[in-house]
Design an enzyme around this catalytic site. Structure first.
Site, mmCIF file in Angstrom:
data_model
loop_
_atom_site.group_PDB
_atom_site.id
_atom_site.type_symbol
_atom_site.label_atom_id
_atom_site.label_comp_id
_atom_site.label_asym_id
_atom_site.label_seq_id
_atom_site.Cartn_x
_atom_site.Cartn_y
_atom_site.Cartn_z
ATOM 1 N N LYS A 51 -9.249 -0.230 -15.381
ATOM 2 C CA LYS A 51 -8.830 -0.542 -14.002
ATOM 3 C C LYS A 51 -9.940 -1.324 -13.335
ATOM 4 O O LYS A 51 -11.106 -0.897 -13.360
ATOM 5 C CB LYS A 51 -8.612 0.773 -13.228
ATOM 6 C CG LYS A 51 -8.124 0.560 -11.814
ATOM 7 C CD LYS A 51 -6.616 0.413 -11.780
ATOM 8 C CE LYS A 51 -6.088 -0.095 -10.439
ATOM 9 N NZ LYS A 51 -6.254 -1.551 -10.250
ATOM 10 N N LYS A 97 -17.027 4.767 -11.237
ATOM 11 C CA LYS A 97 -16.295 5.011 -9.990
ATOM 12 C C LYS A 97 -15.000 5.783 -10.272
ATOM 13 O O LYS A 97 -14.690 6.762 -9.601
ATOM 14 C CB LYS A 97 -15.984 3.656 -9.327
ATOM 15 C CG LYS A 97 -15.627 3.761 -7.879
ATOM 16 C CD LYS A 97 -15.310 2.393 -7.290
ATOM 17 C CE LYS A 97 -16.537 1.552 -7.031
ATOM 18 N NZ LYS A 97 -16.228 0.313 -6.278
ATOM 19 N N LYS A 136 -12.958 -5.098 -15.434
ATOM 20 C CA LYS A 136 -13.145 -6.116 -14.396
ATOM 21 C C LYS A 136 -12.797 -7.471 -14.977
ATOM 22 O O LYS A 136 -12.846 -7.651 -16.204
ATOM 23 C CB LYS A 136 -14.601 -6.130 -13.916
ATOM 24 C CG LYS A 136 -14.778 -6.669 -12.517
ATOM 25 C CD LYS A 136 -14.439 -5.634 -11.468
ATOM 26 C CE LYS A 136 -14.574 -6.186 -10.065
ATOM 27 N NZ LYS A 136 -14.480 -5.100 -9.066
ATOM 28 N N THR A 174 -10.203 1.069 1.526
ATOM 29 C CA THR A 174 -11.643 1.155 1.276
ATOM 30 C C THR A 174 -12.349 1.714 2.516
ATOM 31 O O THR A 174 -13.173 2.637 2.423
ATOM 32 C CB THR A 174 -12.207 -0.231 0.911
ATOM 33 O OG1 THR A 174 -11.504 -0.681 -0.239
ATOM 34 C CG2 THR A 174 -13.688 -0.181 0.628
ATOM 35 N N ASN A 225 -13.055 -7.350 5.806
ATOM 36 C CA ASN A 225 -11.997 -6.342 5.576
ATOM 37 C C ASN A 225 -12.546 -4.931 5.647
ATOM 38 O O ASN A 225 -11.991 -4.065 6.319
ATOM 39 C CB ASN A 225 -11.405 -6.525 4.176
ATOM 40 C CG ASN A 225 -10.618 -7.802 4.091
ATOM 41 O OD1 ASN A 225 -10.046 -8.238 5.079
ATOM 42 N ND2 ASN A 225 -10.620 -8.424 2.923
ATOM 43 N N SER A 245 -5.221 2.195 -5.089
ATOM 44 C CA SER A 245 -4.665 1.406 -6.200
ATOM 45 C C SER A 245 -4.017 2.345 -7.220
ATOM 46 O O SER A 245 -2.955 2.046 -7.770
ATOM 47 C CB SER A 245 -5.767 0.617 -6.906
ATOM 48 O OG SER A 245 -5.950 -0.625 -6.297
#
Ligand code: NAD
Length: 430
Positions: free
Chosen positions: A68, A92, A104, A188, A219, A356
């Site tokens: 992920k 994470k 990634k 986030t 953001n 997510s």
């Protein structure tokens, strides 16, 4: 000489390894990415010429579940960077107990130089090139620097065309009309807010008496500043790439956000228009913001903002890393010697990957949750893992960052051991 991102990330792993005993097999596996792919993406440009772009996807580890991680579009993207970001994602996801490994991706490109149609062809071309390397049960993509929900929509559509079936679970951070989750855009910041609030309560910090500086008003930074201000904290300084503003009485964050919608910088906010006289203010530089005498500092802009060059000047008592990698490992040591508590990115900004995960679950079930349901689940998970990390730090007398890595390593080690290690087989034969 500055270290590569992957080498810097490994320093944190080595520090945590002093406190956990993991199997030799698990250690060997975690030292290397499981799989990396480099691809050349041919794109027909608007003027008729053909341009080739370099793209990457790395699956660092998938012991705990499919890979992920986001896809970054930036001129500095290279394999080393993508590998180190995939390494961070591994920790994470394990720290948050998500059933995912770490991955990634990225393309070496300045997306601002492309037209929208070129950007779409590039994004679809990237999926063409890596389609056999990804999938809802293999490796799931998401937005990162300079990629957004529109690009995620194109990627999910292209993957579905290739597979000849609608596959929303291959990408998260999609538009809601294509299976995106409610609350993903603010996840986030919301997750960071739950962590900050939980941790500061342990130090008996009363919101109204807690001053906070936030670096980066995008953001993540602007939203977290607003949530904290709403909860009563005194957000006294904010900044963007052009500079910052400071007021000891606290800033009116919603007005600044409103202003930013129509103007490019935060520094102009108190100089004109109706918000001009809300409070006394000063215009400050980014360097000044980082070294303000505040209780809490929140880097929410870029990596490597606090280094051995400025760590000694930091006066905040607590730092919460909303950005990925804003503090170098050499700065960590200086901050620790000054008694500053640093709460790491792998926990603080994990609200994005957590929602997510919720999006992926909703895609697979075909049943979609309300915003309240998403936020309630996010709150439970962020607080639970913040508490677990805190307990490890207290019990073992280590920094919160090392505690976070220990917590994640324990989970990774358990999963790797369950699949069979040398110790496991030796025990069977003895
Ligand atoms: P963004 O592009 O929306 O905002 C970045 C902000 O930082 C902008 O306001 C920009 O002006 C400012 N900035 C740039 N250079 C600066 C400098 N030198 N000093 C001060 N400010 C500067 O990005 P974002 O999505 O808010 O992400 C910010 C950080 O948070 C990144 O490190 C990102 O990896 C991390 N993060 C974001 C998310 C997410 O969901 N948005 C998730 C996890 C991690």
């Amino acid at each position: 000489m500055s270290m590569s991102l992957l080498a810097d990330a490994n320093v944190r792993l080595e520090e945590a390894l002093k406190y956990v005993s993991i199997s030799e097999d698990a250690f060997s596996r975690l030292k290397y990415p499981k799989a990396s792919i480099s691809v050349s993406i041919p794109v027909r440009m608007d003027d008729g010429s053909l341009k080739i772009f370099q793209g990457y996807r790395v699956r660092y580890d998938d012991t705990r579940g499919p890979g992920k991680g986001g896809v970054r579009y930036h001129p500095s993207v290279c394999l080393d960077e993508v590998q180190s970001l995939a390494f961070w994602m591994t920790f994470k996801c394990a720290l948050l107990n998500l059933p995912f490994g770490g991955a990634k991706g990225g393309i070496t490109v300045n997306p601002k130089e492309l037209s929208k149609a070129e950007l779409e062809r590039l994004s679809r071309g990237y999926i063409e090139a890596i389609a056999d390397f990804i999938g809802p049960d293999i490796d799931i993509l998401a937005p990162d620097v300079y990629t957004n929900e529109m690009i995620m929509g194109w990627m999910m559509d292209q993957y579905s065309i290739i597979r000849r079936r609608i596959s929303p679970g291959v990408v998260t951070g999609k538009p809601q009309t294509m299976g995106g989750s409610k609350g993903r855009d603010t996840a986030t910041a919301t997750g960071a807010y739950y962590v900050i609030n939980t941790i500061l309560a342990k130090y008996n910090q009363i919101p109204e008496k807690t001053s906070i500086a936030v670096q980066g008003f995008g953001n993540a930074g602007a939203e977290v500043a607003e949530l904290l201000a709403k909860a009563g904290y005194k957000v006294v300084a904010v900044s963007d790439s052009q500079g910052g503003i400071y007021s000891s009485q606290g800033l009116d964050i919603p007005s600044i956000r409103q202003y930013k919608k129509n103007h490019p910088t935060v520094t102009g906010v108190y100089c004109k228009d109706s918000v001009c006289n809300i409070v006394e203010h000063e215009v400050i530089t980014n360097e000044q913001l980082l070294t303000l005498d505040v209780d809490v500092l929140i880097p929410a802009a870029l990596e490597k903002q606090i280094t051995e060059d400025n760590a000694d000047k930091i006066k905040a008592k607590y730092i919460f890393e909303v950005a990925n990698g804003p503090i170098t490992s050499s700065a960590d040591k200086i901050l620790e010697s000054k008694g500053i508590s640093v709460f790491p990115d792998i926990l603080v900004n994990a609200g994005g990957v957590t929602v997510s995960y919720f999006e992926w679950v909703q895609n697979r079930n075909g049943l979609y949750w309300s915003l309240t349901e998403v936020q309630e689940r996010l709150k439970v998970r962020m607080i639970e893992e913040a508490e677990a990390m805190w307990d490890i730090a207290q019990k073992m007398g280590v920094s919160p960052r090392t505690a976070g890595y220990i917590h994640a390593l324990n989970r990774l080690n358990e999963a790797m051991s369950a699949k069979g290690t040398r110790d496991y087989y030796q025990a069977q034969h003895s």
